[in-house]
Design a protein around this motif. Structure first.
Motif, PDB file in Angstrom:
ATOM      1  N   SER A 192       0.827  -1.293   0.335  1.00 32.16           N
ATOM      2  CA  SER A 192       0.311   0.088   0.163  1.00 32.16           C
ATOM      3  C   SER A 192       0.644   0.943  -0.005  1.00 32.16           C
ATOM      4  N   GLY A 193       0.125   2.931  -0.486  1.00 30.12           N
ATOM      5  CA  GLY A 193       1.230   3.784   0.210  1.00 30.12           C
ATOM      6  C   GLY A 193       0.087   4.934  -0.001  1.00 30.12           C
ATOM      7  N   ILE A 194       0.397   6.443  -0.080  1.00 28.05           N
ATOM      8  CA  ILE A 194      -0.059   7.232  -0.584  1.00 28.05           C
ATOM      9  C   ILE A 194       0.227   8.249  -1.354  1.00 28.05           C
ATOM     10  N   ARG A 195      -0.330   9.301  -1.500  1.00 30.24           N
ATOM     11  CA  ARG A 195       0.593  10.172  -1.962  1.00 30.24           C
ATOM     12  C   ARG A 195       0.022  11.865  -1.660  1.00 30.24           C
ATOM     13  N   LEU A 196       1.119  12.588  -1.283  1.00 28.33           N
ATOM     14  CA  LEU A 196       1.389  13.772  -0.719  1.00 28.33           C
ATOM     15  C   LEU A 196       2.210  15.228  -1.171  1.00 28.33           C
ATOM     16  N   LYS A 197       1.681  15.766  -0.532  1.00 30.38           N
ATOM     17  CA  LYS A 197       2.476  16.954  -0.813  1.00 30.38           C
ATOM     18  C   LYS A 197       4.107  17.144  -0.240  1.00 30.38           C
ATOM     19  N   LYS A 198       4.946  17.716  -0.668  1.00 30.53           N
ATOM     20  CA  LYS A 198       6.212  17.990   0.361  1.00 30.53           C
ATOM     21  C   LYS A 198       6.658  18.547   1.320  1.00 30.53           C
ATOM     22  N   TYR A 199       5.417  19.701   2.104  1.00 34.07           N
ATOM     23  CA  TYR A 199       5.097  19.872   3.057  1.00 34.07           C
ATOM     24  C   TYR A 199       4.722  18.966   3.724  1.00 34.07           C
ATOM     25  N   ARG A 200       4.478  17.543   3.971  1.00 32.84           N
ATOM     26  CA  ARG A 200       4.017  16.582   4.903  1.00 32.84           C
ATOM     27  C   ARG A 200       5.329  15.800   5.212  1.00 32.84           C
ATOM     28  N   LEU A 201       6.332  16.076   4.054  1.00 29.81           N
ATOM     29  CA  LEU A 201       6.846  14.585   4.458  1.00 29.81           C
ATOM     30  C   LEU A 201       8.686  15.402   5.544  1.00 29.81           C
ATOM     31  N   TYR A 202       9.041  14.461   6.467  1.00 30.68           N
ATOM     32  CA  TYR A 202      10.150  14.733   6.936  1.00 30.68           C
ATOM     33  C   TYR A 202      10.753  14.356   6.635  1.00 30.68           C
TER      34      TYR A 202
END
Length: 83
Positions: free
Chosen positions: A44-54
């Protein structure tokens, strides 16, 4: 705030459900969106914008703690919640 650069195959961290940090792997970058795959569950996976990544787990935990303190301090709650 610095502009972070991420690349395909890199491991990053996200805050899930405002309660825990999850390690993810970047599978694809399309514009502002990053397609991520869970490291522990490859199905499984997900799509997110860059501001949600650390970049690090510690960075994500620090953000989660500061958001929790804001939420628990009563900032932004309507006045009638206190009555």
């Amino acid at each position: 705030m610095e502009d972070k650069k991420y690349s395909v195959g890199q491991h990053v961290f996200i805050i899930s459900n405002n309660s825990y940090v999850m390690e993810m792997e970047i599978m694809r970058i399309t514009g502002d969106f990053y397609t991520l795959r869970y490291v522990q569950n490859y199905g499984s996976g997900i799509r997110l914008k860059k501001y949600r990544l650390y970049s690090t787990k510690e960075e994500a935990e620090a953000v989660m703690d500061s958001e929790r303190k804001k939420r628990d301090s009563g900032i932004g709650r309507p006045r009638h919640w206190y009555d």
